[in-house]
Motif scaffolding. Structure first.
Motif, PDB file in Angstrom:
ATOM      1  N   SER A  97       0.860  -1.191   0.000  1.00 62.86           N
ATOM      2  CA  SER A  97       0.000   0.000   0.000  1.00 62.86           C
ATOM      3  C   SER A  97       0.893   1.237   0.000  1.00 62.86           C
ATOM      4  O   SER A  97       2.107   1.144   0.188  1.00 62.86           O
ATOM      5  N   THR A  98       0.280   2.401  -0.197  1.00 64.62           N
ATOM      6  CA  THR A  98       1.057   3.642  -0.269  1.00 64.62           C
ATOM      7  C   THR A  98       0.664   4.637   0.799  1.00 64.62           C
ATOM      8  O   THR A  98       1.486   5.425   1.254  1.00 64.62           O
ATOM      9  N   ASP A  99      -0.582   4.616   1.221  1.00 62.60           N
ATOM     10  CA  ASP A  99      -1.045   5.597   2.204  1.00 62.60           C
ATOM     11  C   ASP A  99      -0.434   5.352   3.580  1.00 62.60           C
ATOM     12  O   ASP A  99      -0.019   4.243   3.914  1.00 62.60           O
ATOM     13  N   PHE A 100      -0.412   6.411   4.372  1.00 67.34           N
ATOM     14  CA  PHE A 100       0.176   6.393   5.705  1.00 67.34           C
ATOM     15  C   PHE A 100      -0.874   6.884   6.692  1.00 67.34           C
ATOM     16  O   PHE A 100      -1.455   7.952   6.515  1.00 67.34           O
ATOM     17  N   TRP A 101      -1.142   6.093   7.736  1.00 70.58           N
ATOM     18  CA  TRP A 101      -2.125   6.506   8.727  1.00 70.58           C
ATOM     19  C   TRP A 101      -1.737   6.038  10.118  1.00 70.58           C
ATOM     20  O   TRP A 101      -1.055   5.027  10.284  1.00 70.58           O
ATOM     21  N   VAL A 102      -2.194   6.804  11.102  1.00 68.60           N
ATOM     22  CA  VAL A 102      -2.096   6.426  12.513  1.00 68.60           C
ATOM     23  C   VAL A 102      -3.378   6.875  13.200  1.00 68.60           C
ATOM     24  O   VAL A 102      -4.112   7.717  12.686  1.00 68.60           O
ATOM     25  N   PRO A 103      -3.692   6.338  14.384  1.00 68.94           N
ATOM     26  CA  PRO A 103      -4.913   6.745  15.092  1.00 68.94           C
ATOM     27  C   PRO A 103      -4.796   8.163  15.653  1.00 68.94           C
ATOM     28  O   PRO A 103      -3.702   8.623  15.998  1.00 68.94           O
ATOM     29  N   ARG A 134     -10.378  17.644   4.750  1.00 72.84           N
ATOM     30  CA  ARG A 134     -10.619  16.510   3.865  1.00 72.84           C
ATOM     31  C   ARG A 134     -10.601  15.213   4.670  1.00 72.84           C
ATOM     32  O   ARG A 134      -9.720  15.018   5.508  1.00 72.84           O
ATOM     33  N   THR A 135     -11.548  14.349   4.396  1.00 71.61           N
ATOM     34  CA  THR A 135     -11.558  13.052   5.047  1.00 71.61           C
ATOM     35  C   THR A 135     -11.247  11.975   4.015  1.00 71.61           C
ATOM     36  O   THR A 135     -11.477  12.147   2.822  1.00 71.61           O
ATOM     37  N   GLY A 136     -10.723  10.873   4.485  1.00 68.10           N
ATOM     38  CA  GLY A 136     -10.391   9.780   3.583  1.00 68.10           C
ATOM     39  C   GLY A 136     -10.813   8.446   4.164  1.00 68.10           C
ATOM     40  O   GLY A 136     -10.762   8.245   5.375  1.00 68.10           O
ATOM     41  N   GLU A 137     -11.267   7.549   3.304  1.00 67.60           N
ATOM     42  CA  GLU A 137     -11.571   6.183   3.708  1.00 67.60           C
ATOM     43  C   GLU A 137     -10.578   5.257   3.033  1.00 67.60           C
ATOM     44  O   GLU A 137     -10.505   5.170   1.811  1.00 67.60           O
ATOM     45  N   LEU A 138      -9.779   4.574   3.834  1.00 70.50           N
ATOM     46  CA  LEU A 138      -8.804   3.626   3.324  1.00 70.50           C
ATOM     47  C   LEU A 138      -9.391   2.232   3.479  1.00 70.50           C
ATOM     48  O   LEU A 138      -9.642   1.779   4.596  1.00 70.50           O
ATOM     49  N   ARG A 139      -9.613   1.584   2.367  1.00 68.47           N
ATOM     50  CA  ARG A 139     -10.279   0.282   2.395  1.00 68.47           C
ATOM     51  C   ARG A 139      -9.260  -0.813   2.140  1.00 68.47           C
ATOM     52  O   ARG A 139      -8.679  -0.890   1.062  1.00 68.47           O
ATOM     53  N   TYR A 140      -9.026  -1.662   3.139  1.00 69.10           N
ATOM     54  CA  TYR A 140      -8.083  -2.761   3.039  1.00 69.10           C
ATOM     55  C   TYR A 140      -8.828  -4.089   2.952  1.00 69.10           C
ATOM     56  O   TYR A 140     -10.013  -4.158   3.291  1.00 69.10           O
ATOM     57  N   GLY A 141      -8.124  -5.115   2.547  1.00 66.76           N
ATOM     58  CA  GLY A 141      -8.738  -6.433   2.451  1.00 66.76           C
ATOM     59  C   GLY A 141      -9.203  -6.959   3.793  1.00 66.76           C
ATOM     60  O   GLY A 141     -10.106  -7.785   3.871  1.00 66.76           O
ATOM     61  N   SER A 142      -8.617  -6.480   4.878  1.00 64.08           N
ATOM     62  CA  SER A 142      -8.951  -6.984   6.203  1.00 64.08           C
ATOM     63  C   SER A 142      -9.725  -5.983   7.053  1.00 64.08           C
ATOM     64  O   SER A 142      -9.973  -6.225   8.224  1.00 64.08           O
ATOM     65  N   GLY A 143     -10.113  -4.848   6.487  1.00 64.26           N
ATOM     66  CA  GLY A 143     -10.884  -3.874   7.247  1.00 64.26           C
ATOM     67  C   GLY A 143     -10.663  -2.465   6.742  1.00 64.26           C
ATOM     68  O   GLY A 143      -9.761  -2.207   5.937  1.00 64.26           O
ATOM     69  N   ASP A 144     -11.488  -1.531   7.200  1.00 69.21           N
ATOM     70  CA  ASP A 144     -11.436  -0.152   6.729  1.00 69.21           C
ATOM     71  C   ASP A 144     -10.914   0.800   7.799  1.00 69.21           C
ATOM     72  O   ASP A 144     -11.000   0.523   8.996  1.00 69.21           O
TER      73      ASP A 144
END
Length: 392
Positions: A97-103, A134-144
């Protein structure tokens, strides 16, 4: 990592804006959390804090080696920091994947409460993008993952990425994250795979001259051992034997290459006419088309248990054959001791699994950590190629 990413931009409510400005939950300091988890000494040795480091734009170019912790051969997690002063997070460095996220502190669901959360008010370098949030939804095979876009200083080892864009999550799917060993994900795939916008951390490090070569490499240990490593900007040749064999990237989204065939005892059993393979450090298994995977399960005498799990005799490692992946005309055998993994209560299962969907096509494989523990891998963005050699 079976991470299929989709971004959906929507307007953020006034309620969310007010929460960002005035978070109501009091959180412990980052130093206290590190101390409670027994990580403070390790962190201070690796990341001695100096305000000058966050202001310097002229750090020396060199290879940065970031140690990764091996969690039961399932995930490989490294430490990064975000903000000034730094807040520490455990992330998967993911070539899938390319996006970067943390809680973020705005995420009050149960999964987030079990992980480190970024507090914008504690960082003097935190910024929001101009205009509407801006909000983003990152959709992964194991959860969003759902969150909003922000900017801050991000540090990997001794490398600083100033004003780096990332997603601060406000909601995370309970299904895959509540017991995860990592706080977030730092993607290392091609920019075209990103949907959150902006420049990826790796590209920013290259553009700002922080690394001397536009490549990175992975060394992954097995058996839960220490010593796993991410190398940025160069390669430490002591981590592999022989020479690196290079193969071109066929599609510049994932780290995808041509797979010539898959064979057992000299007989082709899958990918008969050639197919594609994605090298994915965020995936712990070997994923392939359903028909091919079922054929392999039969060959290695794996018995279906439930869903996509296949049970196999733990003693079979002594007599089952290698499964050989042929890439660029070179054989890359995966022995039984690698594709048979021991679960809880002594049960052994096959590491071959079918795709949960057909998004990647019927002729694509994902070679995850089962494969990458055996072969040191180099990801060369300058020449759009991948190098492989037996890991030591």
């Amino acid at each position: 990592m079976q991470w299929l990413v989709v971004l959906r931009l929507v307007a953020l409510s006034e309620c969310l804006v007010s929460l960002i400005l005035f978070p109501t939950q009091e959180l412990k300091g980052n130093r206290e959390k590190l101390e409670e988890n027994g990580m403070l000494n390790e962190y201070l040795e690796k990341y001695p804090y100096s305000p000058a480091k966050f202001l310097s734009e002229n750090q020396n170019k060199k290879v940065t080696c970031e140690s990764l912790r091996n969690y039961l051969d399932l995930t490989y997690v490294g430490l990064i920091t975000i903000g000034t002063p730094p807040q520490t997070f455990k992330v998967i460095f993911d070539t899938g994947s390319t996006d970067f996220w943390v809680p973020s502190v705005l995420c009050n669901t149960e999964p987030c409460q079990n992980h480190e959360r970024f507090n914008p008010l504690s960082s003097s370098t935190f910024k929001l993008p101009p205009g509407e949030l801006r909000t983003g939804e990152l959709r992964y095979g194991s959860g969003d993952v759902i969150g909003f876009i922000a900017y801050d200083t991000v540090k990997i080892g001794d490398l600083d990425a100033f004003r780096q864009g990332f997603v601060l999550s406000t909601w995370v799917d309970l299904a895959f994250w509540s017991i995860a060993s990592h706080d977030g994900v730092l993607g290392l795939a091609y920019p075209k795979l990103a949907q959150a916008g902006g420049t990826s951390i790796f590209d920013k490090l290259w553009k700002k001259g922080r690394i001397s070569e536009k490549l990175f490499a992975f060394y992954l240990t097995s058996g839960g051992k220490r010593g796993s490593m991410l190398m940025l900007g160069g390669v430490d040749h002591s981590y592999y034997s022989g020479e690196l064999r290079w193969v071109p990237v066929t599609k510049r989204r994932f780290w995808q290459v041509a797979l010539n065939s898959i064979s057992v005892n000299g007989t082709i059993i899958a990918c008969h006419d050639g197919c594609q393979a994605i090298l994915d450090t965020g995936n712990s298994l070997l994923n392939g088309p359903n028909e091919d995977v079922l054929n392999i399960q039969n060959i290695i005498h794996a018995q279906h248990s439930f869903k996509d799990m296949y049970i196999i005799d733990c003693n079979a490692t002594t007599h089952l054959p290698d499964v050989v992946f042929v890439i660029g005309g070179i054989n890359y055998p995966v022995p039984a001791r690698s594709y048979i993994r021991k679960e809880a209560f002594g049960t052994c299962v096959s590491s071959f699994t079918s795709f949960p969907d057909k998004t990647l096509g019927s002729k694509t494989w994902i070679l995850g950590d089962v494969f990458l523990r055996l072969y040191f891998s180099v990801y060369d963005r300058a020449n759009n190629r991948i190098g492989l050699a037996p890991a030591v």
